[in-house]
Motif scaffolding. Structure first.
Motif, PDB file in Angstrom:
ATOM      1  N   ALA A   1       1.325   0.828  -8.360  1.00  0.00           N
ATOM      2  CA  ALA A   1       1.209   1.835  -9.419  1.00  0.00           C
ATOM      3  C   ALA A   1       2.566   2.104 -10.073  1.00  0.00           C
ATOM      4  O   ALA A   1       2.637   2.291 -11.298  1.00  0.00           O
ATOM      5  CB  ALA A   1       0.603   3.123  -8.871  1.00  0.00           C
ATOM      6  N   PHE A   2       3.630   2.119  -9.289  1.00  0.00           N
ATOM      7  CA  PHE A   2       4.963   2.288  -9.885  1.00  0.00           C
ATOM      8  C   PHE A   2       5.285   1.115 -10.813  1.00  0.00           C
ATOM      9  O   PHE A   2       5.881   1.301 -11.871  1.00  0.00           O
ATOM     10  CB  PHE A   2       6.047   2.436  -8.813  1.00  0.00           C
ATOM     11  N   LEU A   3       4.871  -0.074 -10.449  1.00  0.00           N
ATOM     12  CA  LEU A   3       5.096  -1.231 -11.312  1.00  0.00           C
ATOM     13  C   LEU A   3       4.297  -1.102 -12.609  1.00  0.00           C
ATOM     14  O   LEU A   3       4.818  -1.361 -13.698  1.00  0.00           O
ATOM     15  CB  LEU A   3       4.728  -2.526 -10.586  1.00  0.00           C
ATOM     16  N   ARG A   4       3.028  -0.676 -12.505  1.00  0.00           N
ATOM     17  CA  ARG A   4       2.224  -0.478 -13.712  1.00  0.00           C
ATOM     18  C   ARG A   4       2.853   0.594 -14.607  1.00  0.00           C
ATOM     19  O   ARG A   4       2.941   0.428 -15.829  1.00  0.00           O
ATOM     20  CB  ARG A   4       0.785  -0.083 -13.358  1.00  0.00           C
TER      21      ARG A   4
ATOM     22  N   PHE B   1      10.490   1.368 -11.858  1.00  0.00           N
ATOM     23  CA  PHE B   1      10.717   0.025 -11.342  1.00  0.00           C
ATOM     24  C   PHE B   1      11.586   0.045 -10.090  1.00  0.00           C
ATOM     25  O   PHE B   1      11.349  -0.714  -9.151  1.00  0.00           O
ATOM     26  CB  PHE B   1      11.344  -0.900 -12.391  1.00  0.00           C
ATOM     27  N   ASP B   2      12.563   0.935 -10.049  1.00  0.00           N
ATOM     28  CA  ASP B   2      13.395   1.058  -8.848  1.00  0.00           C
ATOM     29  C   ASP B   2      12.534   1.440  -7.636  1.00  0.00           C
ATOM     30  O   ASP B   2      12.736   0.924  -6.537  1.00  0.00           O
ATOM     31  CB  ASP B   2      14.502   2.086  -9.041  1.00  0.00           C
ATOM     32  N   ARG B   3      11.579   2.328  -7.854  1.00  0.00           N
ATOM     33  CA  ARG B   3      10.702   2.741  -6.752  1.00  0.00           C
ATOM     34  C   ARG B   3       9.785   1.587  -6.336  1.00  0.00           C
ATOM     35  O   ARG B   3       9.486   1.414  -5.159  1.00  0.00           O
ATOM     36  CB  ARG B   3       9.918   3.980  -7.135  1.00  0.00           C
ATOM     37  N   PHE B   4       9.326   0.797  -7.307  1.00  0.00           N
ATOM     38  CA  PHE B   4       8.557  -0.410  -6.986  1.00  0.00           C
ATOM     39  C   PHE B   4       9.400  -1.355  -6.132  1.00  0.00           C
ATOM     40  O   PHE B   4       8.953  -1.835  -5.086  1.00  0.00           O
ATOM     41  CB  PHE B   4       8.112  -1.120  -8.272  1.00  0.00           C
ATOM     42  N   ALA B   5      10.614  -1.630  -6.569  1.00  0.00           N
ATOM     43  CA  ALA B   5      11.485  -2.577  -5.857  1.00  0.00           C
ATOM     44  C   ALA B   5      11.807  -2.094  -4.451  1.00  0.00           C
ATOM     45  O   ALA B   5      11.859  -2.882  -3.511  1.00  0.00           O
ATOM     46  CB  ALA B   5      12.767  -2.814  -6.652  1.00  0.00           C
ATOM     47  N   ALA B   6      11.997  -0.793  -4.287  1.00  0.00           N
ATOM     48  CA  ALA B   6      12.299  -0.237  -2.963  1.00  0.00           C
ATOM     49  C   ALA B   6      11.107  -0.366  -2.022  1.00  0.00           C
ATOM     50  O   ALA B   6      11.278  -0.445  -0.803  1.00  0.00           O
ATOM     51  CB  ALA B   6      12.705   1.224  -3.095  1.00  0.00           C
ATOM     52  N   ALA B   7       9.893  -0.411  -2.574  1.00  0.00           N
ATOM     53  CA  ALA B   7       8.689  -0.501  -1.757  1.00  0.00           C
ATOM     54  C   ALA B   7       8.305  -1.943  -1.432  1.00  0.00           C
ATOM     55  O   ALA B   7       7.371  -2.185  -0.670  1.00  0.00           O
ATOM     56  CB  ALA B   7       7.523   0.198  -2.459  1.00  0.00           C
TER      57      ALA B   7
ATOM     58  N   VAL C   1      -0.119   7.356 -14.555  1.00  0.00           N
ATOM     59  CA  VAL C   1      -0.016   6.317 -13.516  1.00  0.00           C
ATOM     60  C   VAL C   1       1.135   6.633 -12.571  1.00  0.00           C
ATOM     61  O   VAL C   1       1.020   6.431 -11.360  1.00  0.00           O
ATOM     62  CB  VAL C   1       0.122   4.917 -14.150  1.00  0.00           C
ATOM     63  N   ARG C   2       2.228   7.168 -13.101  1.00  0.00           N
ATOM     64  CA  ARG C   2       3.349   7.551 -12.236  1.00  0.00           C
ATOM     65  C   ARG C   2       2.924   8.645 -11.257  1.00  0.00           C
ATOM     66  O   ARG C   2       3.289   8.615 -10.085  1.00  0.00           O
ATOM     67  CB  ARG C   2       4.532   8.030 -13.068  1.00  0.00           C
ATOM     68  N   ALA C   3       2.145   9.610 -11.730  1.00  0.00           N
ATOM     69  CA  ALA C   3       1.640  10.672 -10.853  1.00  0.00           C
ATOM     70  C   ALA C   3       0.727  10.094  -9.770  1.00  0.00           C
ATOM     71  O   ALA C   3       0.797  10.498  -8.603  1.00  0.00           O
ATOM     72  CB  ALA C   3       0.906  11.728 -11.668  1.00  0.00           C
ATOM     73  N   GLN C   4      -0.107   9.126 -10.143  1.00  0.00           N
ATOM     74  CA  GLN C   4      -0.964   8.463  -9.159  1.00  0.00           C
ATOM     75  C   GLN C   4      -0.119   7.736  -8.117  1.00  0.00           C
ATOM     76  O   GLN C   4      -0.426   7.761  -6.931  1.00  0.00           O
ATOM     77  CB  GLN C   4      -1.903   7.463  -9.838  1.00  0.00           C
ATOM     78  N   ALA C   5       0.955   7.093  -8.565  1.00  0.00           N
ATOM     79  CA  ALA C   5       1.854   6.392  -7.647  1.00  0.00           C
ATOM     80  C   ALA C   5       2.469   7.366  -6.657  1.00  0.00           C
ATOM     81  O   ALA C   5       2.540   7.093  -5.454  1.00  0.00           O
ATOM     82  CB  ALA C   5       2.940   5.662  -8.425  1.00  0.00           C
ATOM     83  N   GLY C   6       2.916   8.513  -7.168  1.00  0.00           N
ATOM     84  CA  GLY C   6       3.493   9.526  -6.289  1.00  0.00           C
ATOM     85  C   GLY C   6       2.489  10.036  -5.275  1.00  0.00           C
ATOM     86  O   GLY C   6       2.825  10.254  -4.103  1.00  0.00           O
ATOM     87  N   LYS C   7       1.256  10.223  -5.711  1.00  0.00           N
ATOM     88  CA  LYS C   7       0.200  10.680  -4.802  1.00  0.00           C
ATOM     89  C   LYS C   7      -0.067   9.634  -3.721  1.00  0.00           C
ATOM     90  O   LYS C   7      -0.183   9.966  -2.542  1.00  0.00           O
ATOM     91  CB  LYS C   7      -1.075  10.968  -5.583  1.00  0.00           C
ATOM     92  N   CYS C   8      -0.166   8.383  -4.128  1.00  0.00           N
ATOM     93  CA  CYS C   8      -0.368   7.299  -3.150  1.00  0.00           C
ATOM     94  C   CYS C   8       0.776   7.262  -2.143  1.00  0.00           C
ATOM     95  O   CYS C   8       0.551   7.103  -0.943  1.00  0.00           O
ATOM     96  CB  CYS C   8      -0.496   5.947  -3.853  1.00  0.00           C
ATOM     97  N   ALA C   9       1.999   7.401  -2.630  1.00  0.00           N
ATOM     98  CA  ALA C   9       3.161   7.389  -1.738  1.00  0.00           C
ATOM     99  C   ALA C   9       3.088   8.546  -0.750  1.00  0.00           C
ATOM    100  O   ALA C   9       3.356   8.370   0.449  1.00  0.00           O
ATOM    101  CB  ALA C   9       4.455   7.449  -2.544  1.00  0.00           C
ATOM    102  N   ALA C  10       2.724   9.727  -1.239  1.00  0.00           N
ATOM    103  CA  ALA C  10       2.637  10.907  -0.368  1.00  0.00           C
ATOM    104  C   ALA C  10       1.549  10.743   0.689  1.00  0.00           C
ATOM    105  O   ALA C  10       1.661  11.297   1.782  1.00  0.00           O
ATOM    106  CB  ALA C  10       2.370  12.153  -1.209  1.00  0.00           C
ATOM    107  N   GLU C  11       0.510   9.988   0.359  1.00  0.00           N
ATOM    108  CA  GLU C  11      -0.593   9.754   1.299  1.00  0.00           C
ATOM    109  C   GLU C  11      -0.318   8.573   2.230  1.00  0.00           C
ATOM    110  O   GLU C  11      -1.173   8.219   3.043  1.00  0.00           O
ATOM    111  CB  GLU C  11      -1.888   9.513   0.526  1.00  0.00           C
ATOM    112  N   GLY C  12       0.838   7.930   2.079  1.00  0.00           N
ATOM    113  CA  GLY C  12       1.184   6.804   2.939  1.00  0.00           C
ATOM    114  C   GLY C  12       0.545   5.491   2.526  1.00  0.00           C
ATOM    115  O   GLY C  12       0.554   4.529   3.284  1.00  0.00           O
TER     116      GLY C  12
END
Length: 126
Positions: free
Chosen positions: A30-33, A66-72, A11-22
């Motif tokens: 996904a970062f929260l999950r 969670f930090d990445r979730f909060a930043a988003a 799920v973290r990898a999916q979150a990173g991919k979503c972030a990279a795709e904007g």
């Protein structure tokens, strides 16, 4: 524990991919999950061969997600330092993610990772 940790990594990898795709909202959720799954993996860490090492790894991943979730969050949530007996609870190395402060709904509120998990689905759906 290893199954939860593996799911967390996926799920973290999916979150990173979503972030990279904007795709900011998908990445945020996904970062929260992932943070939640890492938190669940922590429950069984005592059954590992080296629980101290694994605990440190999982906590680091949990807090980073969670930090990445909060930043988003819109606007971004900020970590809250709560002084306690000469230390800050936000600065403890093995404290679950939080507390954070957000004004996303127009009112200032403090939350931690569990509050965010319970609230993010209904908030996202309106």
């Amino acid at each position: 524990m290893s199954t939860w940790a593996a799911l967390s990594g996926t799920v973290r990898a999916q979150a990173g991919k979503c972030a990279a795709e904007g795709r900011a909202v998908s990445a945020r959720d996904a970062f929260l999950r992932a943070a939640g799954y890492f938190g669940t993996a922590l429950v069984a860490v005592d059954g590992c061969a080296d629980p101290e090492a694994r605990l440190g790894e999982l906590f680091t991943e949990h807090r980073d997600c969670f930090d990445r979730f909060a930043a988003a969050w819109d606007p971004p949530a900020e970590r809250v330092a709560i002084p306690y007996e000469g230390i800050s609870l936000a600065g403890l190395p093995r404290q679950p993610a939080g507390p954070f402060r957000s004004t996303a709904d127009g009112e200032q509120r403090v939350f931690d990772w569990l509050d965010a998990r319970l609230d993010s689905g209904p908030r996202a759906r309106g």
